[in-house]
Design a protein around this motif. Structure first.
Motif, PDB file in Angstrom:
ATOM      1  N   LEU A  44      39.056  23.615  25.760  1.00 13.53           N
ATOM      2  CA  LEU A  44      38.241  23.306  26.935  1.00 13.53           C
ATOM      3  C   LEU A  44      38.581  24.233  28.109  1.00 13.53           C
ATOM      4  O   LEU A  44      37.693  24.657  28.850  1.00 13.53           O
ATOM      5  CB  LEU A  44      38.421  21.849  27.342  1.00 13.53           C
ATOM      6  N   THR A  45      39.851  24.549  28.271  1.00 11.81           N
ATOM      7  CA  THR A  45      40.260  25.468  29.332  1.00 11.81           C
ATOM      8  C   THR A  45      39.643  26.838  29.098  1.00 11.81           C
ATOM      9  O   THR A  45      39.115  27.457  30.038  1.00 11.81           O
ATOM     10  CB  THR A  45      41.800  25.573  29.385  1.00 11.81           C
ATOM     11  N   ASP A  46      39.682  27.312  27.867  1.00  7.88           N
ATOM     12  CA  ASP A  46      39.077  28.610  27.544  1.00  7.88           C
ATOM     13  C   ASP A  46      37.575  28.594  27.831  1.00  7.88           C
ATOM     14  O   ASP A  46      37.037  29.549  28.400  1.00  7.88           O
ATOM     15  CB  ASP A  46      39.328  28.981  26.080  1.00  7.88           C
ATOM     16  N   ARG A  47      36.905  27.513  27.431  1.00 14.17           N
ATOM     17  CA  ARG A  47      35.456  27.405  27.681  1.00 14.17           C
ATOM     18  C   ARG A  47      35.163  27.376  29.174  1.00 14.17           C
ATOM     19  O   ARG A  47      34.231  28.021  29.647  1.00 14.17           O
ATOM     20  CB  ARG A  47      34.899  26.152  27.019  1.00 14.17           C
ATOM     21  N   PHE A  48      35.947  26.625  29.916  1.00 13.70           N
ATOM     22  CA  PHE A  48      35.750  26.532  31.358  1.00 13.70           C
ATOM     23  C   PHE A  48      35.921  27.899  32.013  1.00 13.70           C
ATOM     24  O   PHE A  48      35.101  28.301  32.856  1.00 13.70           O
ATOM     25  CB  PHE A  48      36.731  25.529  31.964  1.00 13.70           C
ATOM     26  N   LEU A  49      36.973  28.618  31.635  1.00 12.14           N
ATOM     27  CA  LEU A  49      37.198  29.939  32.226  1.00 12.14           C
ATOM     28  C   LEU A  49      36.073  30.902  31.865  1.00 12.14           C
ATOM     29  O   LEU A  49      35.638  31.700  32.704  1.00 12.14           O
ATOM     30  CB  LEU A  49      38.554  30.491  31.769  1.00 12.14           C
ATOM     31  N   ALA A  50      35.579  30.832  30.637  1.00 11.46           N
ATOM     32  CA  ALA A  50      34.475  31.697  30.228  1.00 11.46           C
ATOM     33  C   ALA A  50      33.218  31.367  31.034  1.00 11.46           C
ATOM     34  O   ALA A  50      32.515  32.276  31.507  1.00 11.46           O
ATOM     35  CB  ALA A  50      34.206  31.549  28.726  1.00 11.46           C
ATOM     36  N   LEU A  51      32.933  30.087  31.193  1.00 11.89           N
ATOM     37  CA  LEU A  51      31.763  29.694  31.989  1.00 11.89           C
ATOM     38  C   LEU A  51      31.920  30.102  33.444  1.00 11.89           C
ATOM     39  O   LEU A  51      30.968  30.542  34.086  1.00 11.89           O
ATOM     40  CB  LEU A  51      31.531  28.183  31.896  1.00 11.89           C
ATOM     41  N   GLU A  52      33.106  29.970  33.964  1.00 11.13           N
ATOM     42  CA  GLU A  52      33.367  30.340  35.349  1.00 11.13           C
ATOM     43  C   GLU A  52      33.145  31.838  35.551  1.00 11.13           C
ATOM     44  O   GLU A  52      32.578  32.254  36.555  1.00 11.13           O
ATOM     45  CB  GLU A  52      34.798  29.955  35.727  1.00 11.13           C
TER      46      GLU A  52
END
Length: 67
Positions: A44-52
């Protein structure tokens, strides 16, 4: 009298062994759950950073107005 005392000690030892086994099993279960949750959190952290990164606009480098 001595036999009763020995029987009580044996029962206590058996109960403690059972308790230790139950606690060990619960600890193992909780450890696996924590590992699962950590893996999920990492994803989830990786996905959040990618979306950000995708939604953050590029800030153009310009001179300030007072130049």
């Amino acid at each position: 009298m001595e036999e009763d005392r020995l029987t009580k000690l044996e029962m206590l030892a058996a109960e403690q062994e059972k308790t230790i086994e139950e606690l060990s099993a619960e600890l193992t279960r909780q450890w696996r759950e924590m590992e699962r949750l950590q893996t999920k959190l990492d994803r989830l952290t990786d996905r959040f950073l990618a979306l950000e990164e995708q939604t953050t606009p590029d800030v153009p480098v310009t001179k300030p107005p007072h130049w």
